[in-house]
Scaffold this motif. Sequence first.
Motif, mmCIF file in Angstrom:
data_model
loop_
_atom_site.group_PDB
_atom_site.id
_atom_site.type_symbol
_atom_site.label_atom_id
_atom_site.label_comp_id
_atom_site.label_asym_id
_atom_site.label_seq_id
_atom_site.Cartn_x
_atom_site.Cartn_y
_atom_site.Cartn_z
ATOM 1 N N CYS A 1 0.966 -1.110 -0.110
ATOM 2 C CA CYS A 1 0.060 -0.134 0.137
ATOM 3 C C CYS A 1 0.852 1.224 -0.017
ATOM 4 O O CYS A 1 1.991 1.132 0.261
ATOM 5 C CB CYS A 1 -0.807 -0.067 1.218
ATOM 6 S SG CYS A 1 -0.053 -0.040 2.740
ATOM 7 N N PHE A 2 0.365 2.340 -0.430
ATOM 8 C CA PHE A 2 0.878 3.663 -0.354
ATOM 9 C C PHE A 2 0.538 4.206 0.965
ATOM 10 O O PHE A 2 -0.716 4.107 1.598
ATOM 11 C CB PHE A 2 0.256 4.661 -1.374
ATOM 12 C CG PHE A 2 0.513 4.186 -2.824
ATOM 13 C CD1 PHE A 2 1.719 4.309 -3.513
ATOM 14 C CD2 PHE A 2 -0.391 3.304 -3.563
ATOM 15 C CE1 PHE A 2 2.073 3.924 -4.861
ATOM 16 C CE2 PHE A 2 -0.174 3.084 -4.953
ATOM 17 C CZ PHE A 2 1.006 3.374 -5.476
ATOM 18 N N VAL A 3 1.406 4.699 1.602
ATOM 19 C CA VAL A 3 1.439 5.605 2.854
ATOM 20 C C VAL A 3 1.638 7.004 3.075
ATOM 21 O O VAL A 3 2.775 7.297 2.399
ATOM 22 C CB VAL A 3 2.415 4.690 4.076
ATOM 23 C CG1 VAL A 3 1.763 5.196 5.398
ATOM 24 C CG2 VAL A 3 2.265 3.195 3.897
ATOM 25 N N THR A 4 0.575 7.734 3.653
ATOM 26 C CA THR A 4 0.946 9.238 3.529
ATOM 27 C C THR A 4 1.422 9.715 5.076
ATOM 28 O O THR A 4 2.034 8.738 5.753
ATOM 29 C CB THR A 4 -0.401 10.099 3.512
ATOM 30 O OG1 THR A 4 -1.301 9.498 4.816
ATOM 31 C CG2 THR A 4 -1.156 9.642 2.185
ATOM 32 N N SER A 5 1.915 11.025 5.162
ATOM 33 C CA SER A 5 2.837 11.452 6.223
ATOM 34 C C SER A 5 2.012 12.475 7.224
ATOM 35 O O SER A 5 0.620 12.553 7.051
ATOM 36 C CB SER A 5 3.996 11.934 5.706
ATOM 37 O OG SER A 5 4.934 12.276 6.592
ATOM 38 N N PHE A 6 2.715 13.301 7.826
ATOM 39 C CA PHE A 6 1.971 14.300 8.639
ATOM 40 C C PHE A 6 1.331 15.554 8.211
ATOM 41 O O PHE A 6 0.947 16.358 8.730
ATOM 42 C CB PHE A 6 2.790 14.814 9.864
ATOM 43 C CG PHE A 6 4.141 15.220 9.583
ATOM 44 C CD1 PHE A 6 4.314 16.398 9.335
ATOM 45 C CD2 PHE A 6 5.369 14.491 9.279
ATOM 46 C CE1 PHE A 6 5.442 17.110 9.043
ATOM 47 C CE2 PHE A 6 6.477 15.186 8.947
ATOM 48 C CZ PHE A 6 6.632 16.356 8.845
ATOM 49 N N GLU A 7 1.661 15.669 6.792
ATOM 50 C CA GLU A 7 1.002 16.652 6.032
ATOM 51 C C GLU A 7 0.146 16.161 4.750
ATOM 52 O O GLU A 7 0.644 15.074 4.484
ATOM 53 C CB GLU A 7 2.215 17.853 5.603
ATOM 54 C CG GLU A 7 2.620 18.829 6.924
ATOM 55 C CD GLU A 7 3.699 19.747 6.347
ATOM 56 O OE1 GLU A 7 4.142 19.761 5.074
ATOM 57 O OE2 GLU A 7 3.906 20.438 7.171
#
Length: 278
Positions: free
Chosen positions: A148-154
Amino acid sequence: MGARVSRRQRQRQRSSSMTLDQLPPELLVQVLSHVPPHALVTRCRLVCRIWREVVDGLTVWLLQLAHDRSAEGRALYAVAQRYPPSSDDEFPLCALARYCLRMPLGRNLIFNSCGEQGLKGWEVEHGGNGWAVEKNVTPVPGAPSQTCFVTSFEWCFKRQLVDLVMEGMWQELLDSAHVEICVADWWGARENCSCIYRLRVRLLDTYENEVVKFSASPNPVLQWTERGCRQVSHVFTNFGKGIRYVSFEQYGRDTRSWVGHYGALVTHSSVRVRIRLF
């Protein structure tokens, strides 16, 4: 020992046999319609001028469609007869040939839907520590890869533009009101961090102007409440004429502002076209 065949008998046998070049045009088309599409284009088309004209025409490809006797195949054949493609100088092959080679109906038109090839095929904007690819927290059914693709804190954003004509559809078929465009996405969260996810899918015309769109803004997943992925889906119907592109756009972030990749997970994105069965 068997009897020897005389020269006169061999000549008579050769003169009585018929080669494909001697077939009437309507029979030649029937024969070539049973050849696999790739071989038709890469081999048969190069044999001679007559064969090239057959392969470049519509009839042999309509007959290829007629061989599919499934409900969807019969529906497509009927629509193709009613809404045949017009001549198009943009591509070297006729539109029906491209369709038979690419077979877009029912196929996922999103490339690299689970991140199995990193970020290849996606336009990305990195927020925080940017996008990353990881193994799924829990299995996603039917996914070609459990990544899966994972996002960050922004806010992280990525987009893929699907050209329906390049994928094998023809414009008259898209304009016929007999097709539906089905979109879906799987998203989720880590158990230890809350996150936000957004999906926007836009149908665009030839000039990439928006014609219609679908947006999903599910409630944020709270910390320690859920683990794993769930699906968002939508079906575009009766979307009018002129559609050529699908813009598939995803947004995600975490809500704790943690350094690293603790934001929304996205995977198994899909864009599929299907024939409406009446």
